[in-house]
Write an enzyme that holds these catalytic residues in place. Structure first.
Site, mmCIF file in Angstrom:
data_model
loop_
_atom_site.group_PDB
_atom_site.id
_atom_site.type_symbol
_atom_site.label_atom_id
_atom_site.label_comp_id
_atom_site.label_asym_id
_atom_site.label_seq_id
_atom_site.Cartn_x
_atom_site.Cartn_y
_atom_site.Cartn_z
ATOM 1 N N LYS A 1 0.841 -1.208 0.000
ATOM 2 C CA LYS A 1 0.000 0.000 0.000
ATOM 3 C C LYS A 1 0.868 1.248 0.000
ATOM 4 O O LYS A 1 0.645 2.194 -0.766
ATOM 5 C CB LYS A 1 -0.916 -0.007 1.228
ATOM 6 C CG LYS A 1 -1.784 1.222 1.350
ATOM 7 C CD LYS A 1 -2.741 1.369 0.187
ATOM 8 C CE LYS A 1 -3.493 2.656 0.249
ATOM 9 N NZ LYS A 1 -4.346 2.888 -0.947
ATOM 10 N N CYS B 1 -3.307 11.102 2.142
ATOM 11 C CA CYS B 1 -2.708 9.835 1.708
ATOM 12 C C CYS B 1 -1.336 10.064 1.092
ATOM 13 O O CYS B 1 -0.322 9.920 1.750
ATOM 14 C CB CYS B 1 -3.658 9.159 0.731
ATOM 15 S SG CYS B 1 -5.297 8.960 1.442
HETATM 16 N N1 LIG Z 1 -9.607 8.885 1.386
HETATM 17 C C1 LIG Z 1 -9.008 8.071 0.545
HETATM 18 O O1 LIG Z 1 -8.899 8.325 -0.654
HETATM 19 C C2 LIG Z 1 -8.414 6.804 1.044
HETATM 20 C C3 LIG Z 1 -8.171 6.613 2.404
HETATM 21 N N2 LIG Z 1 -7.594 5.459 2.806
HETATM 22 C C4 LIG Z 1 -7.389 5.188 4.223
HETATM 23 O O2 LIG Z 1 -8.664 5.230 4.890
HETATM 24 C C5 LIG Z 1 -8.593 6.073 6.026
HETATM 25 C C6 LIG Z 1 -9.914 6.778 6.202
HETATM 26 O O3 LIG Z 1 -10.058 7.620 5.084
HETATM 27 P P1 LIG Z 1 -11.422 8.416 4.845
HETATM 28 O O4 LIG Z 1 -12.587 7.487 4.937
HETATM 29 O O5 LIG Z 1 -11.234 9.235 3.634
HETATM 30 O O6 LIG Z 1 -11.471 9.386 6.118
HETATM 31 P P2 LIG Z 1 -12.689 10.338 6.516
HETATM 32 O O7 LIG Z 1 -12.108 11.440 7.338
HETATM 33 O O8 LIG Z 1 -13.522 10.658 5.326
HETATM 34 O O9 LIG Z 1 -13.601 9.402 7.461
HETATM 35 C C7 LIG Z 1 -13.137 8.921 8.685
HETATM 36 C C8 LIG Z 1 -14.354 8.550 9.523
HETATM 37 O O10 LIG Z 1 -13.907 7.875 10.697
HETATM 38 C C9 LIG Z 1 -14.587 8.407 11.803
HETATM 39 N N3 LIG Z 1 -13.769 8.168 12.996
HETATM 40 C C10 LIG Z 1 -12.708 8.876 13.441
HETATM 41 N N4 LIG Z 1 -12.237 8.314 14.574
HETATM 42 C C11 LIG Z 1 -12.993 7.213 14.824
HETATM 43 C C12 LIG Z 1 -13.009 6.207 15.824
HETATM 44 N N5 LIG Z 1 -12.121 6.217 16.829
HETATM 45 N N6 LIG Z 1 -13.944 5.224 15.753
HETATM 46 C C13 LIG Z 1 -14.857 5.205 14.761
HETATM 47 N N7 LIG Z 1 -14.896 6.132 13.766
HETATM 48 C C14 LIG Z 1 -13.979 7.119 13.818
HETATM 49 C C15 LIG Z 1 -14.810 9.866 11.477
HETATM 50 O O11 LIG Z 1 -15.863 10.389 12.259
HETATM 51 C C16 LIG Z 1 -15.136 9.780 9.986
HETATM 52 O O12 LIG Z 1 -16.512 9.590 9.769
HETATM 53 C C17 LIG Z 1 -7.437 7.029 5.713
HETATM 54 O O13 LIG Z 1 -6.830 7.499 6.873
HETATM 55 C C18 LIG Z 1 -6.496 6.179 4.906
HETATM 56 O O14 LIG Z 1 -5.653 5.479 5.796
HETATM 57 C C19 LIG Z 1 -7.226 4.473 1.940
HETATM 58 C C20 LIG Z 1 -7.470 4.629 0.594
HETATM 59 C C21 LIG Z 1 -8.093 5.768 0.065
HETATM 60 C C1 LIG Z 2 -1.495 5.169 -5.917
HETATM 61 C C2 LIG Z 2 -2.792 5.890 -6.057
HETATM 62 O O1 LIG Z 2 -3.235 6.208 -7.146
HETATM 63 N N1 LIG Z 2 -3.460 6.173 -4.919
HETATM 64 C C3 LIG Z 2 -4.749 6.839 -4.976
HETATM 65 C C4 LIG Z 2 -4.676 8.050 -4.043
HETATM 66 O O2 LIG Z 2 -5.883 8.714 -4.170
HETATM 67 P P1 LIG Z 2 -6.023 10.263 -3.699
HETATM 68 O O3 LIG Z 2 -7.456 10.450 -3.376
HETATM 69 O O4 LIG Z 2 -5.009 10.595 -2.674
HETATM 70 O O5 LIG Z 2 -5.802 11.149 -4.999
HETATM 71 P P2 LIG Z 2 -4.594 11.282 -6.024
HETATM 72 O O6 LIG Z 2 -5.190 11.253 -7.374
HETATM 73 O O7 LIG Z 2 -3.510 10.342 -5.723
HETATM 74 O O8 LIG Z 2 -4.085 12.790 -5.743
HETATM 75 C C5 LIG Z 2 -3.358 13.106 -4.599
HETATM 76 C C6 LIG Z 2 -2.834 14.524 -4.836
HETATM 77 O O9 LIG Z 2 -1.849 14.506 -5.875
HETATM 78 C C7 LIG Z 2 -2.211 15.399 -6.919
HETATM 79 N N2 LIG Z 2 -1.789 14.789 -8.180
HETATM 80 C C8 LIG Z 2 -2.250 13.566 -8.536
HETATM 81 C C9 LIG Z 2 -1.814 12.981 -9.704
HETATM 82 C C10 LIG Z 2 -0.888 13.662 -10.528
HETATM 83 O O10 LIG Z 2 -0.477 13.195 -11.587
HETATM 84 N N3 LIG Z 2 -0.450 14.897 -10.138
HETATM 85 C C11 LIG Z 2 -0.871 15.469 -8.981
HETATM 86 O O11 LIG Z 2 -0.454 16.580 -8.655
HETATM 87 C C12 LIG Z 2 -3.706 15.580 -6.799
HETATM 88 O O12 LIG Z 2 -4.105 16.833 -7.310
HETATM 89 C C13 LIG Z 2 -3.918 15.500 -5.296
HETATM 90 O O13 LIG Z 2 -3.692 16.762 -4.684
HETATM 91 O O14 LIG Z 2 -4.452 7.619 -2.710
HETATM 92 C C14 LIG Z 2 -5.436 6.714 -2.200
HETATM 93 C C15 LIG Z 2 -5.022 6.350 -0.792
HETATM 94 O O15 LIG Z 2 -4.161 5.504 -0.617
HETATM 95 O O16 LIG Z 2 -5.604 6.904 0.096
HETATM 96 C C16 LIG Z 2 -5.496 5.472 -3.076
HETATM 97 O O17 LIG Z 2 -6.454 4.560 -2.574
HETATM 98 C C17 LIG Z 2 -5.809 5.885 -4.481
HETATM 99 O O18 LIG Z 2 -5.828 4.720 -5.315
#
Ligand SMILES: NC(=O)C1=CN([C@@H]2O[C@H](COP(=O)(O)OP(=O)(O)OC[C@H]3O[C@@H](n4cnc5c(N)ncnc54)[C@H](O)[C@@H]3O)[C@@H](O)[C@H]2O)C=CC1
Ligand SMILES: CC(=O)N[C@@H]1[C@@H](OP(=O)(O)OP(=O)(O)OC[C@H]2O[C@@H](n3ccc(=O)[nH]c3=O)[C@H](O)[C@@H]2O)O[C@H](C(=O)O)[C@@H](O)[C@@H]1O
Length: 460
Positions: A235, A289
């Site tokens: 990851k 992230c």
């Molecule tokens: N946002 C993304 O694009 C991605 C995020 N992730 C991972 O997933 C994690 C969560 O991401 P999001 O869902 O975007 O965050 P988010 O901030 O949108 O949602 C987090 C949720 O967890 C709740 N929360 C916080 N503390 C808690 C606790 N102790 N018990 C139960 N609920 C609690 C919050 O109230 C909120 O509803 C990230 O920190 C990252 O590690 C992985 C891939 C993609």
């Molecule tokens: C490797 C990968 O593509 N990871 C994805 C990424 O999603 P995330 O929501 O963080 O968006 P993102 O498209 O990576 O953009 C992150 C940041 O980087 C910027 N960005 C992105 C691509 C690029 O070519 N140039 C650039 O400047 C975006 O504007 C943004 O500010 O991070 C997520 C995560 O791990 O949370 C993951 O699940 C997603 O698949």
């Protein structure tokens, strides 16, 4: 405490019997965290198993889920799925994490794992969830970590913490890291099949159970790697690859003026070579992230990591580069940024996602303010108080043309900006952060592509 359910870890059922039990709701699932990632995940688990309780500390989130409402914006299909699964009783929500832990036989953790100001992973929420799970853990249970954690967290934190707090031997419950590889805006398709699902257990039985469970969740393949630390590293490596390659694109954008070319054109042409995948330059790298994951590695290794940290420096330099470029472009147009009113368009970290953690807009606003500009900001996804918290004056998109702007910086091109009537403004100097602007009738500098439409105009 007796749970009338089937724990899958060390189950005596044959594999097909375990899969059937999962599908029949005889293996209750508890999902901790109902945010942008947790809510779609819980909804998919509910569709698959019919028996999910979601836990969140936000009572409003819990209420909305129980009312069948979706608080996550711009996720195609999610509102309908949440309504459907809550409506049929397959998805419930609660703030009572211990009660929910006692019900669950599979515990899925997807809460924030942010970074502290000194670049240390902040696992406070994660550990709070572990404490709740420990209070409800039973032999046969499976713990699935989906939120991103530093390497070795599953084996060196989760297992001993749960064993110590629950009093249950680590030989009686499973732990696996099964990374969320989802992008906001396409969560359901990503969770159910866009990519292979990576799973890695702290032991063979944990890997087996995780593979069986995700074989029911995804239509894509399940890739079982050697162990949980390998899966955690997969990851993080994905994120590192992205951050380093964006940094290359950004460094090329910084030398655009030296080369006198459209660097983005050159990148697109270079990427026609299958071994080349230079990413896109822009005003910075945001979200909780990509800009944070590198520190999940560097904070846990003793060996120097110059490439990883240099890439972070390059990407973190882009908000200031963007604001400095505006100062230069205004100067070329015979104007002074110190007397300029500048509109920052887009404050979230990327279009269509209501998330501001590590947003590049923060650095752009700060640098413009340092240069003495009067800074306004527009973001259709955010409340005024959130926009104001970044030090800019919030303005609605509808009211923007009422302001006597000198300049604009498109940091995050929300689709709503496609409707801006640029003709309503006089002689703007515009920074196009993401190359989304067509011919708008003003002087434009696109990050990576350079200046266009630069004939000098008289500014009354
Ligand atoms: N946002 C993304 O694009 C991605 C995020 N992730 C991972 O997933 C994690 C969560 O991401 P999001 O869902 O975007 O965050 P988010 O901030 O949108 O949602 C987090 C949720 O967890 C709740 N929360 C916080 N503390 C808690 C606790 N102790 N018990 C139960 N609920 C609690 C919050 O109230 C909120 O509803 C990230 O920190 C990252 O590690 C992985 C891939 C993609
Ligand atoms: C490797 C990968 O593509 N990871 C994805 C990424 O999603 P995330 O929501 O963080 O968006 P993102 O498209 O990576 O953009 C992150 C940041 O980087 C910027 N960005 C992105 C691509 C690029 O070519 N140039 C650039 O400047 C975006 O504007 C943004 O500010 O991070 C997520 C995560 O791990 O949370 C993951 O699940 C997603 O698949």
């Amino acid at each position: 405490m007796t749970n009338q359910y089937t724990g899958l870890y060390n189950s005596e059922l044959p594999p097909e019997g375990q899969r059937q039990a999962l599908r029949d709701g005889a293996v209750p699932v508890t999902v901790y965290g109902l945010g942008k990632m947790g809510l779609p995940l819980a909804a998919v688990y509910a569709k698959t198993t019919g028996n999910v309780v979601g836990v969140d500390i936000d009572a409003d989130v819990v209420r909305m889920v129980n009312d069948g409402e979706c608080h996550v914006a711009k996720e195609p299909g999610l509102p309908e799925l949440v309504a459907e699964q809550a409506g049929r009783g397959a998805l419930r929500a609660t703030t009572d994490s211990v009660a929910a832990a006692k019900e669950g036989a599979i515990h899925v953790i997807i809460v924030p794992t942010p970074l502290t100001d000194d670049h240390e992973p902040d696992l406070a929420a994660f550990v709070a969830v572990l404490d709740s799970i420990a209070a409800g853990l039973a032999p046969g249970d499976m713990v699935v970590v989906e939120c991103t954690v530093p390497p070795k967290t599953s084996s060196e934190l989760v297992v001993p913490h749960l064993e110590a707090k629950s009093g249950i031997s680590r030989t009686e419950f499973g732990v696996a890291f099964c990374p969320e590889r989802t992008s906001s805006g396409r969560a359901l398709q990503d969770i159910t099949g866009s990519h292979p699902k990576i799973v890695g257990g702290v032991d063979t039985e944990s890997t087996r159970v995780a593979s069986l469970v995700y074989g029911e969740i995804t239509s894509n393949e399940v890739i079982a790697v050697s162990d949980a630390t390998t899966a955690e590293s997969v990851k993080l490596f994905e994120g590192l690859y992205r951050d380093v390659n964006i940094a290359l694109a950004n460094e090329l954008a910084r030398i655009r003026d030296d080369l006198g070319i459209d660097v983005t054109e050159a990148i697109h042409a270079a990427n026609t070579q299958p071994y080349c995948d230079i990413h896109a330059p822009g005003p910075g790298v945001g979200g909780h992230c990509i800009p944070w994951y590198p520190y999940f590695i560097t904070s846990r290794v003793t060996t120097d990591t110059p490439l990883i940290l240099t890439a972070r420096e390059v990407n973190d330099s882009m908000p200031a580069f963007t604001a400095d470029t505006l100062r230069t472009e205004l100067s070329h147009a015979g104007r002074d940024i110190e007397t300029a009113t500048v509109a920052v368009l887009g404050v979230t970290y990327r279009p269509g996602v209501a998330e501001t953690r590590a947003t590049p807009a923060a650095g752009v606003i700060d640098r413009l303010t340092e240069h003495g500009a009067t800074v306004l900001a527009v973001d259709p996804m955010l409340d005024d108080d959130v926009v104001a918290s970044f030090g800019a004056t919030p303005v609605s998109l509808a009211d923007l043309s009422a302001h006597d702007l000198d300049a604009a910086v498109v940091v995050t091109p929300h689709e709503e900006f496609d409707d801006i009537d640029w003709a309503a403004f006089d002689d703007l100097v515009v920074i196009d952060g993401r190359g989304t602007l067509g011919d708008i009738g003003h002087r434009v500098y696109t990050i990576g592509a350079g200046p266009r439409n630069t004939e000098v105009r008289h500014h009354d």
